[in-house]
Design a protein around this motif. Structure first.
Motif, short mmCIF file in Angstrom:
data_model
loop_
_atom_site.label_atom_id
_atom_site.label_comp_id
_atom_site.label_asym_id
_atom_site.label_seq_id
_atom_site.Cartn_x
_atom_site.Cartn_y
_atom_site.Cartn_z
N TYR A 177 0.83 -1.20 0.00
CA TYR A 177 0.00 0.00 0.00
C TYR A 177 0.87 1.26 0.00
O TYR A 177 1.94 1.31 0.61
CB TYR A 177 -0.91 0.03 1.23
CG TYR A 177 -1.89 -1.12 1.30
CD1 TYR A 177 -2.57 -1.56 0.17
CD2 TYR A 177 -2.14 -1.77 2.50
CE1 TYR A 177 -3.47 -2.60 0.23
CE2 TYR A 177 -3.03 -2.83 2.57
CZ TYR A 177 -3.70 -3.24 1.44
OH TYR A 177 -4.58 -4.29 1.51
N ALA A 178 0.40 2.31 -0.70
CA ALA A 178 1.06 3.62 -0.76
C ALA A 178 2.57 3.49 -0.95
O ALA A 178 3.35 4.04 -0.17
CB ALA A 178 0.74 4.41 0.51
N PRO A 179 3.01 2.77 -1.98
CA PRO A 179 4.45 2.51 -2.14
C PRO A 179 5.24 3.77 -2.45
O PRO A 179 4.74 4.72 -3.06
CB PRO A 179 4.48 1.53 -3.32
CG PRO A 179 3.26 1.87 -4.11
CD PRO A 179 2.22 2.23 -3.09
N CYS A 180 6.49 3.77 -2.00
CA CYS A 180 7.42 4.85 -2.31
C CYS A 180 8.82 4.25 -2.25
O CYS A 180 8.97 3.06 -2.00
CB CYS A 180 7.27 6.02 -1.34
SG CYS A 180 7.75 5.61 0.36
N THR A 181 9.84 5.05 -2.46
CA THR A 181 11.21 4.55 -2.38
C THR A 181 11.99 5.37 -1.35
O THR A 181 11.64 6.53 -1.06
CB THR A 181 11.94 4.64 -3.73
OG1 THR A 181 12.14 6.02 -4.08
CG2 THR A 181 11.14 3.94 -4.83
N VAL A 182 13.06 4.78 -0.84
CA VAL A 182 13.92 5.49 0.10
C VAL A 182 14.54 6.71 -0.55
O VAL A 182 14.60 7.80 0.05
CB VAL A 182 15.02 4.55 0.65
CG1 VAL A 182 16.04 5.33 1.48
CG2 VAL A 182 14.41 3.44 1.49
N ASP A 183 14.98 6.58 -1.79
CA ASP A 183 15.59 7.71 -2.48
C ASP A 183 14.61 8.86 -2.64
O ASP A 183 14.97 10.04 -2.50
CB ASP A 183 16.11 7.28 -3.86
CG ASP A 183 17.41 6.50 -3.78
OD1 ASP A 183 18.07 6.59 -2.72
OD2 ASP A 183 17.75 5.81 -4.75
N GLN A 184 13.36 8.53 -2.92
CA GLN A 184 12.34 9.58 -3.06
C GLN A 184 12.19 10.35 -1.76
O GLN A 184 12.17 11.59 -1.75
CB GLN A 184 11.00 8.97 -3.46
CG GLN A 184 9.87 9.98 -3.52
CD GLN A 184 8.50 9.35 -3.51
OE1 GLN A 184 8.35 8.15 -3.68
NE2 GLN A 184 7.48 10.15 -3.27
N LEU A 185 12.08 9.63 -0.65
CA LEU A 185 11.92 10.30 0.65
C LEU A 185 13.18 11.08 1.02
O LEU A 185 13.10 12.20 1.54
CB LEU A 185 11.62 9.26 1.73
CG LEU A 185 10.34 8.43 1.55
CD1 LEU A 185 10.14 7.50 2.75
CD2 LEU A 185 9.12 9.32 1.35
N ARG A 186 14.33 10.48 0.74
CA ARG A 186 15.60 11.15 1.07
C ARG A 186 15.73 12.48 0.33
O ARG A 186 16.23 13.47 0.87
CB ARG A 186 16.76 10.21 0.74
CG ARG A 186 18.11 10.72 1.20
CD ARG A 186 19.21 9.76 0.78
NE ARG A 186 19.18 8.52 1.55
CZ ARG A 186 19.12 7.31 1.04
NH1 ARG A 186 19.03 7.15 -0.28
NH2 ARG A 186 19.13 6.24 1.81
N ASN A 187 15.28 12.51 -0.92
CA ASN A 187 15.43 13.71 -1.74
C ASN A 187 14.33 14.74 -1.54
O ASN A 187 14.40 15.84 -2.11
CB ASN A 187 15.46 13.31 -3.23
CG ASN A 187 16.68 12.49 -3.58
OD1 ASN A 187 17.74 12.64 -2.98
ND2 ASN A 187 16.54 11.59 -4.56
N HIS A 188 13.34 14.41 -0.71
CA HIS A 188 12.22 15.32 -0.53
C HIS A 188 12.60 16.54 0.32
O HIS A 188 11.95 17.59 0.22
CB HIS A 188 11.03 14.59 0.12
CG HIS A 188 9.72 15.29 -0.05
ND1 HIS A 188 8.97 15.18 -1.20
CD2 HIS A 188 9.05 16.14 0.75
CE1 HIS A 188 7.87 15.91 -1.07
NE2 HIS A 188 7.89 16.51 0.10
#
Length: 417
Positions: A177-188
């Motif tokens: 559910y509600a997938p994302c990636t570590v890199d996406q969160l890190r770069n936010h």
């Protein structure tokens, strides 16, 4: 920016049953029934004692199947206690909360903010220079990447993102559910991501910190070890400490015992006791539910299979000597016989042995068991627990039946020689 602390928790699953334990004893049934509430009380107490400025709850406060409205009122009272201590609370609704009918009917004091389901929002805590960002699940089976819609970080403050997600590569067997990636969160650009959904404590990144707090109370034999929340310390706008706080009341443990060196039951049971004692000590003063798995090529193989009930009674006797709150949740025997000292009679026992192994290997036993379970399935209530039980039986029963039959043959053969 001043030094402050906040508490990050997720997956409280208030009043969720601890699977497989409620039938063990009347006393333990009561302990199990209250476990999630007592763990929640420990959360509230810890936030107050540590003088946390705020608490973030990253989803799944309740179970989707939970329909007991007093459970919601119990949570509201806990939020009120935090408010009386001057502690703000920020909540996102997870997949279980989104599927629960009473979630939107609860009314909180002014210290609690539940993030919107339709879009991500930001809530400032001006007195400590913090902005908390979050979004609740719009529906229980949300499969969109919610993190894409989170606001940009607010300049000059400490930014916290609260998210219920199956982070790619770190979700284990949890639903995606509600997938994302570590890199996406890190770069936010946020300073701390407070994640929920995965039930094990994990630090996915330290720059910035991306953290799963894990669930508050283990609910089944797969959720072993300490459970609780994360105490985060921030100084001058930087995370200086991330400390997992064990808040669980009932601890799950898995113990594997190699029976290879044992030829008599007595020393084997002593070994069991020592391993249980180690697990009990590690659990501190908590109730302990243990799943024991016995492995190895051992002379005790036949006895463990054919005298399973009496062996189990011995195991439960030694567990009772450790304390009133040690329970053996399951005793699994996965041993093998040692090499046979003499050849098996090829005219009788050998032929039986070969036939049983053939039936087990070609799926015959599994097919017959599946037929029986199909009948049982029609008579059981339709819920996740019933399905889990039936699937477990389907996996285990064929091997168990074959082991018992082979043990009987081998025991008879040894008696003849």
């Amino acid at each position: 920016m001043a030094r402050f602390q906040f508490l990050h928790a997720a997956d409280l699953h208030l009043d969720s049953p601890l699977i497989g334990l409620s039938c063990k004893s009347a006393d333990f049934a009561k302990k199990v029934e209250l476990a999630s509430r007592q763990a929640f009380d420990n959360l509230v107490r810890t936030a107050i004692e540590e003088k946390c400025r705020f608490v973030v709850l990253s989803g799944d406060v309740f179970d989707r199947e939970q329909r007991h409205y007093p459970t919601g009122l119990y949570f509201v009272q806990g939020m009120k206690r935090l408010g009386e201590a001057g502690i703000k609370v920020f909540v996102v609704l997870g997949n279980h909360d989104a599927g629960n009918r009473f979630t939107d009917k609860l009314r909180y004091e002014g210290n609690v903010h539940v993030f919107d389901r339709k879009h991500a929002g930001s809530e400032p805590i001006e007195e400590v220079g913090v902005v908390v960002h979050g979004r609740s699940f719009p529906r229980w089976d949300t499969d969109e990447n919610l993190a894409l819609g989170y606001p940009a970080p607010t300049p000059g403050v400490f930014n916290v993102g609260v998210l219920h997600t199956a982070c790619t590569g770190n979700a284990g067997d949890h639903a995606p559910y509600a997938p994302c990636t570590v890199d996406q969160l890190r770069n936010h650009g946020y300073d701390y991501w407070a994640l929920g959904h995965v039930h094990g404590f994990a630090v996915l990144s330290e720059v910035p910190h991306i953290v799963y707090s894990g669930n508050l109370q283990g609910r089944n034999p797969r959720e072993v070890g300490a459970k609780g929340a994360v105490l985060v310390t921030v100084e001058d706008g930087k995370v200086v400490a991330v400390e997992h706080q064990a808040l669980d009341v009932v601890r799950w443990a898995a113990v594997t015992i190699d029976a290879t060196p044992h030829t008599d039951r007595g020393p084997f049971i002593d070994d069991v006791r020592n391993r249980l004692a180690e697990a009990y000590e590690e659990a501190g003063d908590r109730a302990l539910a243990v799943r024991i798995r016995v492995t190895g090529k051992t002379a005790l193989h036949h006895e463990l299979h054919l005298q399973r009930t009496s062996v189990m009674a011995d195991v439960e006797d030694v567990s009772a000597t450790l304390g009133q709150e040690v329970w053996v949740e399951k005793f699994l025997v996965a041993t093998e016989p040692p090499p046979a000292p003499v050849a098996v009679d090829p005219t009788v026992a050998g032929r039986l042995d070969t036939e049983i192994r053939r039936l087990a290997g070609d799926g015959y036993l599994a097919a017959r068991i599946e037929e029986k379970l199909a009948v049982i399935r029609t008579k059981l209530p339709k819920n996740a627990h019933a399905e889990e039980f039936l699937e477990r039986m389907k996996r285990e029963m064929a091997d168990r039946a074959a082991n018992v039959a082979l043990s009987l043959i081998d025991e008879a053969n040894h008696a003849l020689h």
